[in-house]
Design a protein around this motif. Structure first.
Motif, short mmCIF file in Angstrom:
data_model
loop_
_atom_site.label_atom_id
_atom_site.label_comp_id
_atom_site.label_asym_id
_atom_site.label_seq_id
_atom_site.Cartn_x
_atom_site.Cartn_y
_atom_site.Cartn_z
N PHE A 111 0.83 -1.21 0.00
CA PHE A 111 0.00 0.00 0.00
C PHE A 111 0.86 1.26 0.00
O PHE A 111 0.66 2.18 -0.81
N LYS A 114 2.89 1.72 -3.26
CA LYS A 114 2.02 2.16 -4.36
C LYS A 114 1.61 3.61 -4.16
O LYS A 114 1.53 4.39 -5.11
N ARG A 119 -0.01 5.83 -7.16
CA ARG A 119 -1.06 6.62 -6.53
C ARG A 119 -1.70 5.78 -5.43
O ARG A 119 -1.55 4.57 -5.42
N MET A 120 -2.38 6.44 -4.53
CA MET A 120 -2.95 5.75 -3.38
C MET A 120 -4.01 4.75 -3.88
O MET A 120 -5.00 5.16 -4.48
N PRO A 121 -3.79 3.46 -3.64
CA PRO A 121 -4.72 2.48 -4.22
C PRO A 121 -6.08 2.43 -3.53
O PRO A 121 -7.03 1.90 -4.10
N ALA A 122 -6.19 2.94 -2.33
CA ALA A 122 -7.47 2.96 -1.61
C ALA A 122 -7.35 3.95 -0.47
O ALA A 122 -6.26 4.46 -0.19
N LEU A 123 -8.48 4.21 0.17
CA LEU A 123 -8.42 5.07 1.36
C LEU A 123 -7.64 4.35 2.45
O LEU A 123 -7.65 3.12 2.50
N THR A 126 -9.71 1.96 4.47
CA THR A 126 -10.02 0.73 3.72
C THR A 126 -8.81 -0.18 3.70
O THR A 126 -8.93 -1.40 3.88
N ALA A 127 -7.64 0.42 3.50
CA ALA A 127 -6.40 -0.36 3.46
C ALA A 127 -6.17 -1.08 4.79
O ALA A 127 -5.80 -2.26 4.82
N TRP B 116 -5.29 -4.56 -4.04
CA TRP B 116 -5.35 -3.13 -4.38
C TRP B 116 -5.78 -2.88 -5.81
O TRP B 116 -5.94 -1.74 -6.21
N THR B 117 -5.88 -3.92 -6.61
CA THR B 117 -6.43 -3.73 -7.95
C THR B 117 -7.73 -4.54 -8.02
O THR B 117 -7.79 -5.66 -7.54
N HIS B 118 -8.75 -3.94 -8.61
CA HIS B 118 -10.05 -4.59 -8.67
C HIS B 118 -10.27 -5.10 -10.09
O HIS B 118 -10.71 -4.35 -10.95
N ILE B 162 -8.90 2.13 -8.93
CA ILE B 162 -8.41 3.52 -9.02
C ILE B 162 -7.92 3.87 -10.42
O ILE B 162 -7.80 5.04 -10.76
N THR B 182 -12.27 4.50 -6.81
CA THR B 182 -11.58 4.96 -5.60
C THR B 182 -10.89 3.84 -4.84
O THR B 182 -10.22 4.07 -3.84
N GLY B 183 -11.10 2.62 -5.29
CA GLY B 183 -10.56 1.48 -4.54
C GLY B 183 -11.53 0.98 -3.49
O GLY B 183 -11.29 -0.02 -2.83
N THR B 184 -12.64 1.70 -3.32
CA THR B 184 -13.70 1.23 -2.40
C THR B 184 -14.90 0.83 -3.25
O THR B 184 -14.80 0.79 -4.48
#
Lengths: 151, 255
Positions: A111, A114, A119-123, A126-127, B116-118, B162, B182-184
């Protein structure tokens, strides 16, 4: 023979990882294979397998090469160095904690790298949730993955 | 000794007499008494045993019935699953007929290995006409786009990743924007001017201006209108996709 076994284990881990998921989160089976290798065959072999597995994982995850390579290498190296008698003596409880901790570290490293280099892959929240859940999913394996001298 | 001899003599006399004259002393009354006692004992024993026997019988029956119920439930689930699959496939067929630019129907066979990748892996590839950047849709709406293809498989990048972006518009006001993952589970709608009035619940559809996604495909609805984004002139808008990636099993690929 040992290398063939590890290659099959890594392949199976990749295959199953894409098939199993709990609440949308898959257990990190490749981390377990690397942890096993480090614990059983020493930090150098753990590190090497971590690098190879991580590189494959990076190439499979549509990302730049590096985050998984680094995180898996950390797992492979530290599993032997810290858990297998180098710093701490292995017990089933320590096995659980170390698998959970290293899985969490693996996620956090991916995380952060990345976020820093791409770029930030998630909030962040969430991470944290994803990392925590994956650590919980992986943790029970720590009982069964034991160093050679315990057998 | 005398008593014994007396008893012996009495017995012989009695037996001799009876052998000549027939039985003089009936023991039937004792038999009746004993039988009554047996009957009473039996009825008491039965009364005690019956509940236990019934329980055992009910247990066996209960076990058999439970097994049967399980079998029937399993059978019902099979039928329900077949019915749901049939419904899904009918919807996909209807969707396929609506889209002239239909390429293939693909099944999701695995999810991406990274947290981290969907992404999803689909069971159809270039052999079935699928190419990079093609659009994946479901009866609910936009699912994502194809990012890589091999002969038999392809990789689908989901809306909430993302790296995903699409040109969209609000269906009611026709306001344009860019949808980003957004990854969510939610996406954000960027570049909608602060002056544009946007209400929560407004439907978001693809605009087709990016030359990637065909226009008019439903994407989701505005779930949160959060005011000005980062001191800029644009609004912070959250979009809830119609298609939940956790429920996705089959997709249709269109050009």
């Amino acid at each position: 023979m040992r290398y063939l076994f590890l290659a099959i284990a890594v392949l199976l881990a990749f295959f199953l990882q894409g098939r199993i998921s709990v609440l949308g989160i898959s257990p990190d089976l490749t981390a377990l294979v690397v942890f096993y290798t480090g614990l059983r065959y020493g930090e150098t072999k753990g590190l090497l397998l971590g690098i190879i597995t991580g590189a494959i994982e990076d190439s499979l995850s549509l990302s730049f090469i590096g985050p998984h390579m680094l995180s898996k290498a950390i797992i492979g190296f530290s599993s032997y160095f810290f858990v297998s008698g180098g710093l701490l003596r292995w017990t089933p409880v320590l096995g659980i904690f170390s698998v959970a901790f290293l899985t969490f570290t693996d996620n956090l490293v991916v995380f952060l790298t990345k976020a820093m280099f791409d770029r930030m892959p998630a909030l962040f929240s969430t991470a944290l949730f994803v990392s925590f859940m994956q650590s919980l999913l992986n943790a029970p394996a720590g009982i069964f993955i034991r160093p050679k001298h315990v057998d | 000794m005398f008593l014994f001899l007396a008893v012996a003599v009495f017995s012989f006399v009695l037996m001799t007499y009876q052998s000549r004259k027939g039985h003089t002393l009936s023991v039937d009354f004792t038999g009746g008494l004993l039988n009554s006692m047996h009957a009473a004992t039996q009825s008491v024993t039965d009364a005690i045993k019956r509940p236990f026997r019934m329980i055992a019988l009910r247990d066996a029956e209960n076990t058999a019935l439970k097994k049967r119920v399980q079998e029937l439930l399993l059978e019902r689930e099979k039928y329900r699953e077949a019915m749901l699959e049939d419904k899904r496939l009918r919807e996909l067929l209807a969707l396929r007929e609506r889209h002239k630019d239909y390429v293939a129907t693909a099944r999701v066979i695995a999810r991406g290995i990274d947290n981290w990748t969907h992404t999803f892996f689909l069971d159809k590839g270039s052999a079935d006409g699928i190419g990079k950047d093609m659009t994946a849709i479901t009866p609910k709406g936009l699912a994502g786009k194809i990012t890589s293809v091999t002969g038999s498989y392809s990789r689908l990048l989901l809306l909430n990743d993302i790296n995903f972006s699409a040109s969209v518009r609000l269906q009611g006001s026709r306001t344009e924007g860019v949808l980003s993952g957004t990854g969510t589970s939610r996406c954000i709608l960027k570049y909608v001017s602060f002056e544009e009035p946007v209400k929560a619940g407004e439907i978001v559809i693809t605009s087709g201006l990016d030359m990637l996604f065909p226009p008019g495909i439903p994407v989701g609805y505005v779930s949160k209108v959060g005011g000005r984004a980062d001191e800029s002139n644009f609004q912070y808008l959250e979009v809830q996709p119609f298609q939940d990636s956790a429920e996705m099993e089959e997709v249709i690929i269109v050009k």
